[in-house]
Design an enzyme around this catalytic site. Sequence first.
Site: not given
Length: 218
Positions: A20, A22, A120, A177, A182
């Site tokens: 995941d 960011e 992603d 987030h 996550d």
Amino acid sequence: MASPVVKLPNQIFDYFLVLDFEATCDKAVAPVPQEIIEFPVIKIDARTMEPIASFHEYVLPTVHPQLSPFCTNLTGIIQDMVDNQPPLEEVLKLFHSWMEKEVLNQPNARFIFVTCGDWDLAKMLPGQAQHFGIELPSYFQQWINVKDSFSETIGRSPRGLQSILAGLGIQHTGRAHSGIDDCKNIVNIMRGLAERGHVFHPSDQVKEPNSVKVNKRK
């Protein structure tokens, strides 16, 4: 009284790599290009659905090195966490070394990435790689989208991570987030789906990795 042991179904993969990202962001207009600032992966043993290893690096954005207040408020990532960190190209090399250490680079290694949404690996990573001229390993081209897995098991389409957790009766943990948090929540989702008898299959793959528009939807 101990809870009954749930027999998990046999999976077609030996390991799942929950991922995941960011990325840089802003409230009004997303920066161009968006750049990955957190790169977390949790390795799951498909026989037990338990985590057995992890990779976690913060990444230096180089086009827009200063994080926006909106990005920090959303992700919890402050400037000091990305300053002096390696850029994406170096983090990808570190990740490949981790894959080798985990013996995932062998021809008979059966593993696949797992994400919540297609952003992603369908958009973010190939989009940034295209911008910087980075050649990506082929193992990033296929993944499982747990939204699809949830739909197949429960019979309805979820809006996002929080709605999947709620639909399975699983408590959200950590910060929303945060990439690594996550990932931990996705691990719990996968275990919950497996306990309901779900066998995970690939959801999608990058067919034209150079034709991407980067915009996060989770």
